[in-house]
Structure formats: structure tokens, C-alpha cells
Design a protein around this motif. Structure first.
Motif, PDB file in Angstrom:
ATOM      1  N   GLU A   1       3.185  -2.915   5.496  1.00  0.00           N
ATOM      2  CA  GLU A   1       2.849  -2.720   6.907  1.00  0.00           C
ATOM      3  C   GLU A   1       3.903  -1.877   7.614  1.00  0.00           C
ATOM      4  O   GLU A   1       3.585  -0.999   8.420  1.00  0.00           O
ATOM      5  CB  GLU A   1       2.682  -4.062   7.611  1.00  0.00           C
ATOM      6  CG  GLU A   1       1.490  -4.880   7.144  1.00  0.00           C
ATOM      7  CD  GLU A   1       1.826  -5.771   5.954  1.00  0.00           C
ATOM      8  OE1 GLU A   1       2.912  -5.574   5.348  1.00  0.00           O
ATOM      9  OE2 GLU A   1       1.016  -6.661   5.644  1.00  0.00           O
TER      10      GLU A   1
ATOM     11  N   THR B   1       3.439   1.791   9.417  1.00  0.00           N
ATOM     12  CA  THR B   1       3.840   2.007  10.804  1.00  0.00           C
ATOM     13  C   THR B   1       4.821   3.158  10.920  1.00  0.00           C
ATOM     14  O   THR B   1       4.726   3.997  11.827  1.00  0.00           O
ATOM     15  CB  THR B   1       4.460   0.735  11.386  1.00  0.00           C
ATOM     16  OG1 THR B   1       3.504  -0.323  11.333  1.00  0.00           O
ATOM     17  CG2 THR B   1       4.903   0.953  12.825  1.00  0.00           C
ATOM     18  N   ARG B   2       5.768   3.215   9.977  1.00  0.00           N
ATOM     19  CA  ARG B   2       6.820   4.231  10.040  1.00  0.00           C
ATOM     20  C   ARG B   2       6.301   5.626   9.728  1.00  0.00           C
ATOM     21  O   ARG B   2       6.627   6.593  10.422  1.00  0.00           O
ATOM     22  CB  ARG B   2       7.947   3.868   9.072  1.00  0.00           C
ATOM     23  CG  ARG B   2       9.077   4.895   9.033  1.00  0.00           C
ATOM     24  CD  ARG B   2      10.184   4.463   8.104  1.00  0.00           C
ATOM     25  NE  ARG B   2      11.253   5.438   8.052  1.00  0.00           N
ATOM     26  CZ  ARG B   2      12.329   5.342   7.272  1.00  0.00           C
ATOM     27  NH1 ARG B   2      12.462   4.268   6.483  1.00  0.00           N
ATOM     28  NH2 ARG B   2      13.257   6.273   7.278  1.00  0.00           N
TER      29      ARG B   2
ATOM     30  N   ALA C   1       2.893   6.605   9.161  1.00  0.00           N
ATOM     31  CA  ALA C   1       1.562   6.928   9.690  1.00  0.00           C
ATOM     32  C   ALA C   1       0.756   7.805   8.737  1.00  0.00           C
ATOM     33  O   ALA C   1       0.320   8.913   9.095  1.00  0.00           O
ATOM     34  CB  ALA C   1       1.687   7.601  11.061  1.00  0.00           C
TER      35      ALA C   1
ATOM     36  N   GLU D   1      -5.845  -3.176  10.785  1.00  0.00           N
ATOM     37  CA  GLU D   1      -5.505  -1.838  10.302  1.00  0.00           C
ATOM     38  C   GLU D   1      -6.756  -1.153   9.748  1.00  0.00           C
ATOM     39  O   GLU D   1      -7.413  -1.660   8.840  1.00  0.00           O
ATOM     40  CB  GLU D   1      -4.444  -1.944   9.200  1.00  0.00           C
ATOM     41  CG  GLU D   1      -4.031  -0.623   8.602  1.00  0.00           C
ATOM     42  CD  GLU D   1      -3.419   0.301   9.625  1.00  0.00           C
ATOM     43  OE1 GLU D   1      -4.055   1.352   9.909  1.00  0.00           O
ATOM     44  OE2 GLU D   1      -2.336  -0.022  10.146  1.00  0.00           O
TER      45      GLU D   1
END
Length: 251
Positions: free
Chosen positions: A43, A47-48, A50, A77
Motif C-alpha cells: 500500500e 501511494t508513493r 502512483a 484501491e
């Protein structure tokens, strides 16, 4: 000319040789491929970085890729996910798809199959014209309409086959970016046209040049990129700094 950012792909697989093979191949097709050996902190990685799509191995150290996929979906997601697995049984495909995966590829597989699946999933997720600006696309005297699936030169309709239209759309979607024949095969896939190969792309390019170029032997729009494939050259991009070497000659 503003450069087009590469789409990021995240590949999670515990086989280092396969990870590197996929990275080399997908990067050559114009993607920016990120690698991870397991689903730890998946996850946080998403997020980091993309990524536009996740390629996720089903059998991972310390966890099941299908479970990781399910957790991502449970948290909301909607990232496109393709599961890889050494298993090719119907029940395993069902488990993978029920976990929320968008597609499923059994090992061993040809990287070209994975590329085709990636392109197909991205098309479904983004819609038929999401990578193009809204409305018809104009280049020179031509108007290309993805909704009506037409190409006009002034008031004259330019007749294209379904495969030729798909190929031109693929080139326009990636204007200025060199595309290999393999990637064009995946992007311009025409399910009704049967099996295609590199030669089919060359023939379709030649037909497109005859349809839109003033001189097909000295093309202005569809350029050959030596050692790679083809690219559509937008207005004002002929002198683009750092452009790949071009050939105005035959495919």
C-alpha cells in the motif's frame, strides 16, 4: 514541445530473473517499470509511486497475491491489477478474479502476452478516448474523431480499415513517443482481424502513409525510428531536442 511522462508499472514477483526480464522488456515498450520482491508495504509503495497498473504474483513469500489484491480492493484501491501465477487451473483463475484482479496470466507466459493484457486493461479502465484530449483531434488538414471512428481531410472522408484506424489512434495517443512494433500490435489489436505480426504493422503503416502523407516515401507525420519502430510526429516537433534518429524512408 512538452515531453510525455511515461506510465509507471509496479511489478511484484519473488523471481529476480523474471522481474528483471519484465522490467527490461516493458521499459523498452515505453513504460517506467518499478520492481518489488514481495507484497510488504505494498500500500505504501502504491501511494508513493502512483503506478498506473500493478502486476502481482499470486505466490509470494509470506503471503498470497490474491489476498494482497483483496486487501487493496477492501480499502477502496481501484488500481488496475494483473495477477501472475504458476497455476493455470480454472479454480485459481476464479479465485484471482474474485479477489478483485482485472486480469490473470498463467506462468510460463510470453512477455508479449503480458504487454497485450496490460494495454487491454488500461484501455478498459481509461475508456476509449481517455488518453486523447476531448473532442476530435486535428493535425494538418485532417480531423480524427475517436467517437465517430472517422478520419476526414477537409470535407473528404478518408476510408480506413478497423485495424488501420486502431493503429492511427495508437500513434496519436502516444504522439512524439517512439513505439515498437510489438507495442503497436498490442495497442492496435483488432480482435476481428485475427493474428497479426510485425509485417502486418509495416503494411498497415504503409497504407496509413498512403492515406495521409503528401509523399508516402518522405512521410511528414508517421516517422520510422531506426531500431525501435514508429512514431507520430506532431506539428512543431521535427526539431525536438533529444529525439530518436528518424528515417523518412520506407517502413
Amino acid at each position: 514541445m512538452e515531453k510525455t511522462a511515461k506510465l509507471k508499472l509496479l511489478v511484484v514477483d519473488d523471481d529476480p530473473a523474471l522481474r528483471q526480464l519484465l522490467a527490461d522488456y516493458l521499459n523498452k515498450q515505453g513504460y517506467d517499470t518499478l520492481l518489488a520482491p514481495d507484497a510488504t508495504d505494498l500500500e505504501a509503495r502504491i501511494t508513493r509511486y502512483a503506478p498506473a497498473l500493478l502486476v502481482l504474483d499470486r505466490m509470494l513469500p509470506g503471503g498470497d497475491g490474491a489476498d494482497a489484491c483483496r486487501r487493496l480492493r477492501d480499502r477502496g484501491e481501484d488500481l488496475p491489477i494483473i495477477l501472475l501465477t504458476a497455476r493455470d487451473e480454472t479454480v485459481d483463475r476464479i479465485i484471482g478474479l474474485e479477489s478483485g484482479a482485472d486480469d490473470y496470466v498463467g506462468k510460463p507466459f510470453d512477455p508479449r502476452e503480458l504487454l497485450a493484457r496490460i494495454e487491454a486493461v488500461l484501455r478498459r479502465k481509461r475508456g476509449p478516448s481517455a488518453l486523447l484530449k476531448d473532442g476530435p483531434i486535428t493535425f494538418g488538414p485532417f480531423v480524427f474523431d475517436t467517437q465517430a471512428r472517422t478520419l476526414h481531410k477537409g470535407h473528404e472522408l478518408v476510408r480506413l480499415t478497423g485495424g488501420e484506424f486502431n493503429l492511427l489512434e495508437a500513434l496519436l495517443r502516444n504522439a512524439g513517443r517512439p513505439l515498437s512494433r510489438e507495442r503497436l500490435l498490442a495497442l492496435a489489436r483488432d480482435d476481428e482481424a485475427g493474428d497479426r505480426n510485425d509485417r502486418a504493422i509495416d503494411i498497415a503503416i504503409l497504407r496509413l502513409r498512403r492515406a495521409i502523407e503528401d509523399d508516402p516515401k518522405q512521410p511528414r507525420w508517421i516517422q520510422t525510428v531506426w531500431g525501435i519502430g514508429y512514431r507520430f510526429l506532431p506539428l512543431g516537433a521535427a526539431d525536438e531536442e533529444g529525439a530518436a534518429p528518424l528515417s523518412p524512408a520506407l517502413p
